[in-house]
Motif scaffolding. Structure first.
Motif, PDB file in Angstrom:
ATOM      1  N   GLU A   9      17.297 -37.627 -24.466  1.00  0.00           N
ATOM      2  CA  GLU A   9      17.993 -36.326 -25.153  1.00  0.00           C
ATOM      3  C   GLU A   9      17.923 -36.447 -26.904  1.00  0.00           C
ATOM      4  O   GLU A   9      18.310 -37.499 -27.471  1.00  0.00           O
ATOM      5  N   ALA A  10      17.405 -35.415 -27.379  1.00  0.00           N
ATOM      6  CA  ALA A  10      17.065 -35.213 -28.662  1.00  0.00           C
ATOM      7  C   ALA A  10      17.315 -33.825 -29.311  1.00  0.00           C
ATOM      8  O   ALA A  10      16.548 -33.169 -28.546  1.00  0.00           O
ATOM      9  N   GLY A  11      17.581 -33.690 -30.306  1.00  0.00           N
ATOM     10  CA  GLY A  11      17.508 -32.343 -30.980  1.00  0.00           C
ATOM     11  C   GLY A  11      16.259 -31.787 -31.142  1.00  0.00           C
ATOM     12  O   GLY A  11      15.435 -32.542 -31.891  1.00  0.00           O
ATOM     13  N   GLY A  12      15.747 -30.513 -30.522  1.00  0.00           N
ATOM     14  CA  GLY A  12      14.566 -30.265 -30.675  1.00  0.00           C
ATOM     15  C   GLY A  12      13.544 -30.662 -29.435  1.00  0.00           C
ATOM     16  O   GLY A  12      12.385 -30.283 -29.353  1.00  0.00           O
ATOM     17  N   GLY A  13      14.055 -31.779 -28.906  1.00  0.00           N
ATOM     18  CA  GLY A  13      12.933 -32.146 -27.725  1.00  0.00           C
ATOM     19  C   GLY A  13      11.964 -33.145 -28.348  1.00  0.00           C
ATOM     20  O   GLY A  13      11.871 -33.221 -29.273  1.00  0.00           O
ATOM     21  N   GLY A  14      11.183 -33.626 -27.373  1.00  0.00           N
ATOM     22  CA  GLY A  14       9.877 -34.383 -27.755  1.00  0.00           C
ATOM     23  C   GLY A  14      10.227 -35.763 -27.943  1.00  0.00           C
ATOM     24  O   GLY A  14       9.232 -36.434 -28.359  1.00  0.00           O
ATOM     25  N   ALA A  15      11.458 -36.582 -27.678  1.00  0.00           N
ATOM     26  CA  ALA A  15      11.698 -37.931 -27.888  1.00  0.00           C
ATOM     27  C   ALA A  15      11.677 -38.684 -26.654  1.00  0.00           C
ATOM     28  O   ALA A  15      11.897 -38.169 -25.629  1.00  0.00           O
ATOM     29  N   VAL A  62      19.424 -39.695 -20.902  1.00  0.00           N
ATOM     30  CA  VAL A  62      18.175 -39.113 -20.211  1.00  0.00           C
ATOM     31  C   VAL A  62      18.174 -37.589 -20.607  1.00  0.00           C
ATOM     32  O   VAL A  62      19.264 -36.850 -20.563  1.00  0.00           O
ATOM     33  N   SER A  63      17.109 -37.010 -20.723  1.00  0.00           N
ATOM     34  CA  SER A  63      16.896 -35.847 -21.161  1.00  0.00           C
ATOM     35  C   SER A  63      17.669 -34.750 -20.230  1.00  0.00           C
ATOM     36  O   SER A  63      17.592 -34.856 -19.060  1.00  0.00           O
ATOM     37  N   LYS A  64      18.134 -33.739 -20.600  1.00  0.00           N
ATOM     38  CA  LYS A  64      18.806 -32.721 -19.927  1.00  0.00           C
ATOM     39  C   LYS A  64      17.728 -31.450 -19.658  1.00  0.00           C
ATOM     40  O   LYS A  64      18.445 -30.280 -19.142  1.00  0.00           O
ATOM     41  N   VAL A  65      16.674 -31.572 -20.117  1.00  0.00           N
ATOM     42  CA  VAL A  65      15.579 -30.497 -20.013  1.00  0.00           C
ATOM     43  C   VAL A  65      15.562 -30.034 -18.568  1.00  0.00           C
ATOM     44  O   VAL A  65      15.634 -30.891 -17.621  1.00  0.00           O
ATOM     45  N   SER A 100      10.378 -32.245 -13.771  1.00  0.00           N
ATOM     46  CA  SER A 100       9.490 -33.567 -13.994  1.00  0.00           C
ATOM     47  C   SER A 100      10.192 -34.627 -13.851  1.00  0.00           C
ATOM     48  O   SER A 100      11.356 -34.930 -13.535  1.00  0.00           O
ATOM     49  N   SER A 101       9.289 -35.877 -13.550  1.00  0.00           N
ATOM     50  CA  SER A 101      10.033 -37.169 -13.499  1.00  0.00           C
ATOM     51  C   SER A 101      10.899 -38.002 -14.665  1.00  0.00           C
ATOM     52  O   SER A 101      11.602 -38.550 -14.407  1.00  0.00           O
ATOM     53  N   PHE A 102      10.519 -37.316 -15.786  1.00  0.00           N
ATOM     54  CA  PHE A 102      11.255 -37.693 -17.009  1.00  0.00           C
ATOM     55  C   PHE A 102      10.770 -39.409 -17.141  1.00  0.00           C
ATOM     56  O   PHE A 102      11.529 -39.918 -18.234  1.00  0.00           O
TER      57      PHE A 102
END
Length: 430
Positions: free
Chosen positions: A52-58, A30-33, A37-39
């Motif tokens: 979670e991904a390099g650069g985000g947006g995945a 799960v994203s660590k941004v 947000s509810s994600f």
């Protein structure tokens, strides 16, 4: 002698339960941004989670059905090419919300303090609200027919906006006095339900009448925590569920016309904190089990379904729990809404469960990028590309695909046989 009167409500005994371990989705990063947000988003077919991904947006999309058919002709692949790219924000987009009644109208809000409404079917910008929020936008919510927006901002102001007129029709400064982010949603009665923080950093919920923002209809302090409360609202039951970021509980309240207007019902508690939450639309619930809500709780590396039910002895359909509910069919075209028309959501019955319509007649006045396209083969005529595929065409395509698969399988068997013959000849030569 005083007598205590217990408020009557069919939702006083809503029972929450986590799904069994084999129904959870494991090994999801799960994203660590840090965005509040509810994600997670969910509909009756798919579950989407920001990962979670390099650069985000995945993000990852998972089917809710646990029985999968693995094709033998092609492996599953990542999709890296979007159908359409919408470019208009100068900074990262953190809020997306579909219009409740108009086809293909998508709202986006980003770190540039701008709200844009798009026609996703044509890629056009319908409206841009770029001078109403002086700071970061924390939340945006449509009302039931999509004629108004409720927004909250870092400047501590709650605004009611008519997007087509580009006007703020009502606003309230410091609905919650704390500096932490505030959230706002419309209720079925047209009120605004908010979550925020007091000046002493206590979490707080409020109910407001947009026609009179001077005093709250209700204002309740909850507890002391830094987790932002994310509200999820069911207009059919008028229950709001509060899921705090970092909490291990879901609290739910019933909103009524009687004081104190926001009535505490119960709390679902678990051991692990939640990093995000998805909320299933009503048409995706199991009515045979009196399920009134389903959440998808995000852990650090797992997604866990949580089911809310109202215990009933009868196996019959419970009319009082399941009034007709908004379905997936739009009531308006994007151009009609932009021209000033309003329409309430198209309702469907859940008596036999939700069954997607087989014959869906669409009225598209412009070329729609989201129309189904053939992945290969002869190109359709322009008139055919502007019209939706009929059920007959879909069945024909499925039959052709099946026939091609059989041909491919036969060819693979023939290739294998020829390779075996070649090996035998080589061995004989040696």
């Amino acid at each position: 002698m005083s007598r205590r009167v217990v408020r009557q409500s069919k939702f006083r005994h809503v029972f929450g339960q986590a799904a069994k371990a084999d129904q959870a989705y494991e090994d999801i990063r799960v994203s660590k941004v840090t965005w509040d947000s509810s994600f997670c988003a969910v509909n009756p077919k798919f579950l989407a989670i920001i990962v979670e991904a390099g650069g985000g947006g995945a993000f990852i999309v998972l089917p809710l059905a646990k029985v999968w058919q693995i094709p033998d002709y092609t492996p599953m692949r990542n999709i890296t090419e979007p159908i359409i790219t919408l470019e208009g924000h100068s900074k990262r987009v953190g809020i997306l919300s579909w219009h409740p009644t108009a086809r293909n109208v998508l709202l986006s809000a980003g770190g540039d303090n701008v709200i844009i409404m798009w026609n996703v079917g044509t890629g056009e910008v319908l409206l841009s609200l770029d001078d109403m929020h002086p700071d970061v936008i924390h939340s945006v919510c449509w009302n039931s027919n999509g004629s108004l927006l409720a927004t909250t901002c870092k400047d501590k102001t709650l605004r009611i906006i008519d997007p087509r007129k580009g006007q703020v029709v009502a606003e309230r400064f410091a609905a919650h006095e704390g500096m932490r982010p505030m959230r706002a949603i419309f209720t079925r009665q047209g009120h605004i339900f908010t979550t925020g923080f007091t000046r002493m950093s206590q979490r707080e919920l409020g109910l407001w009448d947009p026609n009179n923002f001077e005093e709250p209809v209700a204002l309740q302090e909850m507890d002391t925590s830094n987790g932002v409360l994310l509200p999820f609202y069911d207009p059919d039951s008028s229950i709001v569920y509060l899921c705090g970021k970092g909490d291990s509980s879901i609290r739910y309240f019933e909103i009524t016309e009687e004081p104190p207007f926001v009535h505490y019902l119960n709390t679902f508690s678990s051991k692990e904190p939640q990093r995000g939450m998805g909320f299933m639309p009503k048409r995706g619930l199991d009515v045979s089990k009196c399920e009134i809500a389903r959440f998808y709780k995000l852990h650090e590396r797992k997604c866990e379904p949580i089911i809310m039910t109202v215990p009933r002895k009868s196996d019959l359909f419970q009319d009082d729990l399941y009034p007709d509910t908004p379905g997936p069919e739009p009531a308006l075209e994007a151009d009609e809404w932009l021209a000033g028309q309003d329409a309430e959501p198209v309702l469907i019955s859940l008596r036999d469960g939700y069954v997607p319509p087989k014959h869906r007649e669409l009225r598209v006045t412009k070329r729609n990028i989201l129309d189904v396209r053939l992945p290969s083969g002869p190109r359709r005529s322009q008139s055919a590309s502007d019209a939706p595929l009929s059920q007959h065409t879909l069945e024909t395509l499925l039959e052709e695909i099946k026939a091609l698969r059989e041909q491919v399988q036969a060819q693979e068997q023939r290739i294998t046989a020829l390779e075996n013959m070649l090996c035998e000849l080589v061995d004989g030569t040696d």
